[in-house]
Design a protein around this motif. Structure first.
Motif, PDB file in Angstrom:
ATOM      1  N   SER A  59       0.908  -1.270   0.033  1.00 21.86           N
ATOM      2  CA  SER A  59       0.009   0.173   0.164  1.00 21.86           C
ATOM      3  C   SER A  59       0.952   1.231  -0.057  1.00 21.86           C
ATOM      4  CB  SER A  59      -0.920  -0.002   1.291  1.00 21.86           C
ATOM      5  OG  SER A  59      -1.491   1.228   1.248  1.00 21.86           O
ATOM      6  N   THR A  60       0.466   2.154  -0.855  1.00 18.49           N
ATOM      7  CA  THR A  60       1.271   3.500  -0.697  1.00 18.49           C
ATOM      8  C   THR A  60       0.287   4.540   0.120  1.00 18.49           C
ATOM      9  OG1 THR A  60       0.007   4.060  -2.905  1.00 18.49           O
ATOM     10  CG2 THR A  60       2.277   3.173  -3.040  1.00 18.49           C
ATOM     11  N   LYS A  61      -0.766   3.915   0.447  1.00 17.50           N
ATOM     12  CA  LYS A  61      -1.517   4.994   1.350  1.00 17.50           C
ATOM     13  C   LYS A  61      -0.997   5.224   2.604  1.00 17.50           C
ATOM     14  CE  LYS A  61      -6.288   5.621   3.482  1.00 17.50           C
ATOM     15  NZ  LYS A  61      -7.477   4.975   3.624  1.00 17.50           N
ATOM     16  N   SER A  62      -0.869   6.694   3.175  1.00 14.67           N
ATOM     17  CA  SER A  62      -0.193   6.979   4.262  1.00 14.67           C
ATOM     18  C   SER A  62      -1.385   7.563   5.587  1.00 14.67           C
ATOM     19  CB  SER A  62       0.608   8.394   4.123  1.00 14.67           C
ATOM     20  OG  SER A  62       1.811   7.823   3.376  1.00 14.67           O
ATOM     21  N   LYS A  63      -1.126   7.087   6.440  1.00 17.08           N
ATOM     22  CA  LYS A  63      -2.222   7.143   7.682  1.00 17.08           C
ATOM     23  C   LYS A  63      -1.638   8.338   8.589  1.00 17.08           C
ATOM     24  CE  LYS A  63      -3.830   2.467   7.822  1.00 17.08           C
ATOM     25  NZ  LYS A  63      -4.214   1.440   8.633  1.00 17.08           N
ATOM     26  N   GLU A  64      -2.290   8.874   9.508  1.00 14.44           N
ATOM     27  CA  GLU A  64      -1.904   9.998  10.709  1.00 14.44           C
ATOM     28  C   GLU A  64      -1.907   9.158  12.007  1.00 14.44           C
ATOM     29  OE1 GLU A  64      -2.985  13.992   8.802  1.00 14.44           O
ATOM     30  OE2 GLU A  64      -4.652  12.840   9.739  1.00 14.44           O
ATOM     31  N   ALA A  65      -0.805   9.418  12.856  1.00 15.84           N
ATOM     32  CA  ALA A  65      -0.864   8.994  14.142  1.00 15.84           C
ATOM     33  C   ALA A  65      -0.098   9.862  15.187  1.00 15.84           C
ATOM     34  CB  ALA A  65       0.120   7.526  13.961  1.00 15.84           C
ATOM     35  N   TYR A  66       0.148   9.543  16.320  1.00 19.69           N
ATOM     36  CA  TYR A  66       0.498  10.563  17.324  1.00 19.69           C
ATOM     37  C   TYR A  66       1.690   9.857  18.221  1.00 19.69           C
ATOM     38  CZ  TYR A  66      -4.391  12.439  17.070  1.00 19.69           C
ATOM     39  OH  TYR A  66      -5.394  12.926  16.621  1.00 19.69           O
ATOM     40  N   TYR A  67       2.570  10.619  18.767  1.00 18.92           N
ATOM     41  CA  TYR A  67       3.283  10.261  20.045  1.00 18.92           C
ATOM     42  C   TYR A  67       2.210  10.328  21.027  1.00 18.92           C
ATOM     43  CZ  TYR A  67       7.747  11.215  17.627  1.00 18.92           C
ATOM     44  OH  TYR A  67       8.769  10.921  16.766  1.00 18.92           O
ATOM     45  N   LEU A  68       2.259   9.233  22.108  1.00 23.19           N
ATOM     46  CA  LEU A  68       1.205   8.751  22.926  1.00 23.19           C
ATOM     47  C   LEU A  68       2.091   8.712  24.164  1.00 23.19           C
ATOM     48  CD1 LEU A  68      -1.114   6.530  21.073  1.00 23.19           C
ATOM     49  CD2 LEU A  68      -1.478   8.853  21.555  1.00 23.19           C
ATOM     50  N   SER A  69       1.330   8.931  25.328  1.00 19.69           N
ATOM     51  CA  SER A  69       1.889   8.465  26.538  1.00 19.69           C
ATOM     52  C   SER A  69       0.889   7.792  27.168  1.00 19.69           C
ATOM     53  CB  SER A  69       2.111   9.714  27.517  1.00 19.69           C
ATOM     54  OG  SER A  69       1.121  10.420  27.732  1.00 19.69           O
ATOM     55  N   GLY A  70       1.213   6.980  28.257  1.00 17.62           N
ATOM     56  CA  GLY A  70       0.259   6.192  29.165  1.00 17.62           C
ATOM     57  C   GLY A  70       0.920   5.586  30.328  1.00 17.62           C
ATOM     58  N   ILE A 188      -2.745  -0.342  29.443  1.00 16.94           N
ATOM     59  CA  ILE A 188      -2.421   0.813  29.409  1.00 16.94           C
ATOM     60  C   ILE A 188      -3.363   1.647  29.698  1.00 16.94           C
ATOM     61  CG2 ILE A 188      -1.284   2.515  27.977  1.00 16.94           C
ATOM     62  CD1 ILE A 188      -0.208   0.255  26.090  1.00 16.94           C
ATOM     63  N   ALA A 189      -3.243   2.825  30.969  1.00 15.69           N
ATOM     64  CA  ALA A 189      -4.324   3.544  31.296  1.00 15.69           C
ATOM     65  C   ALA A 189      -3.935   4.991  30.949  1.00 15.69           C
ATOM     66  CB  ALA A 189      -4.580   3.392  32.636  1.00 15.69           C
ATOM     67  N   ASN A 190      -4.976   6.034  30.796  1.00 16.37           N
ATOM     68  CA  ASN A 190      -4.515   7.223  30.842  1.00 16.37           C
ATOM     69  C   ASN A 190      -3.747   7.720  29.593  1.00 16.37           C
ATOM     70  OD1 ASN A 190      -5.782   7.602  33.171  1.00 16.37           O
ATOM     71  ND2 ASN A 190      -4.112   7.915  34.600  1.00 16.37           N
ATOM     72  N   ILE A 191      -4.397   7.089  28.344  1.00 17.31           N
ATOM     73  CA  ILE A 191      -3.513   7.263  27.246  1.00 17.31           C
ATOM     74  C   ILE A 191      -3.952   8.719  26.683  1.00 17.31           C
ATOM     75  CG2 ILE A 191      -3.328   6.633  24.755  1.00 17.31           C
ATOM     76  CD1 ILE A 191      -4.382   3.694  25.597  1.00 17.31           C
ATOM     77  N   GLU A 192      -2.808   9.596  26.532  1.00 13.08           N
ATOM     78  CA  GLU A 192      -2.763  10.838  25.964  1.00 13.08           C
ATOM     79  C   GLU A 192      -2.082  11.296  24.604  1.00 13.08           C
ATOM     80  OE1 GLU A 192      -1.348  12.811  29.593  1.00 13.08           O
ATOM     81  OE2 GLU A 192      -3.352  12.880  30.633  1.00 13.08           O
ATOM     82  N   GLN A 193      -2.506  12.180  24.156  1.00 14.49           N
ATOM     83  CA  GLN A 193      -1.654  12.456  22.717  1.00 14.49           C
ATOM     84  C   GLN A 193      -0.400  13.643  23.223  1.00 14.49           C
ATOM     85  OE1 GLN A 193      -4.559  14.513  20.242  1.00 14.49           O
ATOM     86  NE2 GLN A 193      -5.707  12.629  20.450  1.00 14.49           N
ATOM     87  N   LEU A 194       0.595  13.562  22.877  1.00 10.34           N
ATOM     88  CA  LEU A 194       1.675  14.249  23.248  1.00 10.34           C
ATOM     89  C   LEU A 194       1.971  15.296  22.267  1.00 10.34           C
ATOM     90  CD1 LEU A 194       4.433  12.108  24.597  1.00 10.34           C
ATOM     91  CD2 LEU A 194       2.790  13.380  25.968  1.00 10.34           C
TER      92      LEU A 194
END
Length: 279
Positions: A59-70, A188-194
């Protein structure tokens, strides 16, 4: 925890994260040359020339994601009294293991093994946070087992945290069935975007990076390709997660290795997780 301590942990987290980002940016220069030279468009031809096989398309499709903390949940403290047969905990209660051999009605046929196991995990006699887990392909290990993980906005977690491994035994008589024998859980609890959401590399780019870094031997076979979050380092009790392409590579004689590509910087991941503690 007082405000000063929270502030220190926050600053350390972003300091370490920025160092990591700077390092991967420098390392990514080599991978960037891949597309600049036009090799990316030719990657499928090069794989064919070296008899490197794979199923489906890249696949040449690009997705989006985050740095996360938990943070790791204290499962021992959350254990429901009615759920018995806990046979092992780690000292901090972040991992819990249960003996399932004496639990009734946990013998399933091959056709409904995954579905019925998933239903058991979500039941009252299953596990804490049972609704948080979805079946995935197992990462490693030769023991017969089913692997379930948490996810964030459609992207799973793939590491020792946020997972349930359910071991089972095959019983041949009178008809072939599978008896669940034990499970080990982390959460994993308290997942947050950094940081703000960022674009990650495509599956094709990840395979190309493995190819130019000699991670795909001639006549090997590329298996599953999974985009997932994995633990990269810890700050005090907070775990930091990065999106990574996991690629199963069969190098011959049934030897399978799992290669990992940083989905933000497009670099091979070879380093171990580091821990940083704020006093």
């Amino acid at each position: 925890m007082d405000f000063k301590r929270v502030s220190i942990i926050f600053l350390i987290t972003f300091f370490v994260l920025n160092i990591f980002l700077g390092t991967t940016y420098i390392q990514g220069k080599r991978s960037q040359k891949l597309s600049d030279l036009g090799d990316l468009a030719q990657i499928e031809e090069r794989l064919a020339e070296e008899n490197i096989k794979y199923s489906g398309t890249l696949s040449t499709k690009s997705k989006e994601a985050y740095y996360l903390s938990g943070i790791s949940s204290d499962l021992a403290a959350l254990a429901v009294k009615e759920i018995s047969s806990v046979i092992e905990n780690d000292p901090e209660g972040k991992s819990i293991t249960r003996d399932l051999s004496t639990v009734e009605h946990l013998s399933f046929s091959d056709e409904d093994l995954i579905e019925r196991t998933s239903r058991f995990l979500k039941s009252d006699n299953g596990i804490a946070f049972g609704e948080d887990y979805t079946y995935r392909k197992k990462l490693t290990g030769k023991t017969p087992a089913l692997y379930f993980t948490q996810e964030y906005q459609g992207i799973p977690f793939y590491d020792d945290g946020g997972a349930v491994t359910v071991n089972y035994e095959k019983i041949k008589s009178p008809t072939p069935t599978y008896q669940l024998s034990s499970l080990t859980q982390t959460h994993i609890a308290n997942i947050e975007q950094l940081r703000e959401k960022q674009t990650v590399i495509s599956e094709q780019e990840a395979i190309a990076t493995l190819y130019v870094n000699s991670k795909l031997p001639e006549r090997s076979k590329i298996g599953e390709r999974v985009l997932a979050y994995t633990h990269i380092f810890s700050v005090d009790e907070k775990n930091i997660y990065l999106p990574v392409w996991f690629v199963w590579v069969n190098t011959g004689t049934d030897k399978v290795q799992i290669e990992k590509v940083n989905a933000f910087s497009n670099t091979i991941i070879t380093t171990n997780v580091s821990d940083v503690t704020a006093n």
